[in-house]
Design a protein around this motif. Structure first.
Motif, short mmCIF file in Angstrom:
data_model
loop_
_atom_site.label_atom_id
_atom_site.label_comp_id
_atom_site.label_asym_id
_atom_site.label_seq_id
_atom_site.Cartn_x
_atom_site.Cartn_y
_atom_site.Cartn_z
N GLY A 15 0.75 -1.16 -0.39
CA GLY A 15 0.14 -0.38 -0.07
C GLY A 15 0.89 1.56 -0.12
O GLY A 15 0.58 1.96 -0.95
N THR A 16 1.66 1.19 0.88
CA THR A 16 2.86 2.70 0.53
C THR A 16 3.50 2.78 -0.51
O THR A 16 3.77 3.75 -1.66
N THR A 17 3.46 1.39 -1.21
CA THR A 17 4.48 1.46 -2.43
C THR A 17 4.13 2.42 -3.70
O THR A 17 4.22 2.93 -4.12
N VAL A 18 2.62 0.84 -3.78
CA VAL A 18 1.87 2.17 -4.55
C VAL A 18 1.25 3.54 -4.22
O VAL A 18 1.04 4.10 -5.19
N THR A 119 8.89 6.21 8.88
CA THR A 119 8.73 5.63 9.73
C THR A 119 8.46 5.42 10.58
O THR A 119 7.89 4.32 11.48
N LEU A 120 8.57 6.23 11.43
CA LEU A 120 8.47 6.15 13.17
C LEU A 120 6.68 6.27 13.40
O LEU A 120 6.38 5.10 13.95
N HIS A 121 5.80 6.43 12.09
CA HIS A 121 4.75 5.87 12.04
C HIS A 121 4.19 4.62 11.69
O HIS A 121 3.29 4.29 12.03
N ILE A 165 1.55 11.38 0.67
CA ILE A 165 1.51 12.51 1.30
C ILE A 165 3.24 12.48 1.40
O ILE A 165 3.90 13.66 1.77
N ILE A 166 3.98 11.61 1.15
CA ILE A 166 5.27 11.30 1.56
C ILE A 166 6.65 11.12 0.56
O ILE A 166 7.61 12.42 0.49
N SER A 167 6.11 10.90 -0.60
CA SER A 167 6.86 11.37 -1.45
C SER A 167 6.12 12.84 -2.23
O SER A 167 7.86 13.36 -3.43
N GLY A 184 9.73 7.40 -0.13
CA GLY A 184 8.07 6.71 0.50
C GLY A 184 8.39 5.26 0.73
O GLY A 184 7.58 4.76 1.21
N VAL A 185 9.41 4.28 -0.44
CA VAL A 185 9.18 3.17 -0.33
C VAL A 185 10.08 2.28 1.04
O VAL A 185 9.81 1.67 1.66
N LEU A 186 11.04 3.38 1.55
CA LEU A 186 11.70 2.72 2.46
C LEU A 186 11.10 3.53 3.93
O LEU A 186 11.61 2.91 5.14
N SER A 187 10.30 4.18 4.39
CA SER A 187 9.46 4.67 4.88
C SER A 187 8.76 3.52 5.34
O SER A 187 8.29 3.06 6.11
#
Length: 260
Positions: A15-18, A119-121, A165-167, A184-187
């Motif tokens: 989901g984060t990656t997409v 990442t903390l999130h 929101i990050i990328s 974004g992917v690393l987070s």
């Protein structure tokens, strides 16, 4: 590791990656109202997941304690809150729409600190998936395969906007699309790692499962109150974040009820 377990661990990361990949297909930064809506939605999902997927099962697990069945949930919840408070104080990071970094002083660039904030999130979300999976794989836990899938799916849904929101803000600040996507992917990679570590630890101390379930809930609620709700309400007064919080909450509630 069984295929079903692998799928449920990786689903939130996908989901984060997409979501992060939106940087390749959308032009310009996300409008502030869109960011506010997406952040409110994520907060609603995490709040509902904390209650229905973690705290209620924790109290059910401790049912033999009678009127004291709330004690493991309360204890674990506070340990989770304090754990995230510790991470918040010891890891340098920067929230969206903020100019003041948090944590110790560092020479890290703004982009890296924004990624660290996400990442903390993501750490407590991975912990939540891992501890629920450990409970499902144990006997007499009462946690079902569909309940685990509901939690994993709900987190994946709220990770879609999180990735964007990050990328996208990073790309708007002049960072190349490829690097913005990579951040974004690393987070999001923190989630499967946290899930696997938590699942392994919980599998070794199954009697502590109620504490671990509520620990993950406390960590998630800390993120919601400390980060997401302020971001959803920042700036000019608007009910948008509140409405999308309600939307995320009801989506997760429906998933947990329908699949649990």
């Amino acid at each position: 590791m069984p295929m079903e377990v692998t799928k449920e661990i990786l689903l939130p990361f996908v989901g984060t990656t997409v979501g992060a990949a939106c940087v390749f297909i959308m032009r310009g930064p996300l409008h502030k109202k869109v960011q506010r809506a997406l952040t409110g939605f994520a907060a609603g999902v995490m709040t509902a997941a904390s209650v229905w997927s973690l705290l209620i099962p924790a109290m059910e697990q401790a049912g033999a304690m009678g009127r004291w069945a709330f004690l493991p949930a309360v204890t674990g919840f506070w340990l989770g809150v304090l754990f995230l408070l510790l991470l918040d104080r010891t890891i340098p990071h920067l929230h969206q729409n903020s100019e003041q970094p948090e944590g110790p002083r560092t020479r890290l660039k703004r982009a890296a600190m924004l990624a660290l904030a996400v990442t903390l999130h993501n750490i407590p979300e991975g912990m939540a998936v891992g501890v629920v999976l450990a409970g499902r794989m144990s006997e007499n836990s009462g946690i079902t395969a569909t309940g685990t899938l509901a939690l994993s799916t709900g987190i994946a849904l709220q990770n879609l906007p999180e990735g964007a929101i990050i990328s996208m803000p990073l790309q708007a600040e002049g960072i190349g699309k490829g690097r913005a996507f990579l951040y974004g992917v690393l987070s999001g990679a923190a989630e499967p790692l946290a899930a696997i570590l938590t699942m392994l630890m919980a599998g070794r101390v199954l009697p502590a499962l109620p504490y671990l379930l509520s620990f993950a809930a406390g960590a998630m609620i800390y993120v919601v109150v400390e980060e997401l709700i302020p971001e959803a309400s920042a700036g000019e007064h608007s009910n948008l974040g509140t409405l999308f919080f309600a939307a995320g909450f009801t989506v997760m509630l429906a998933l947990d009820t329908a699949l649990g």
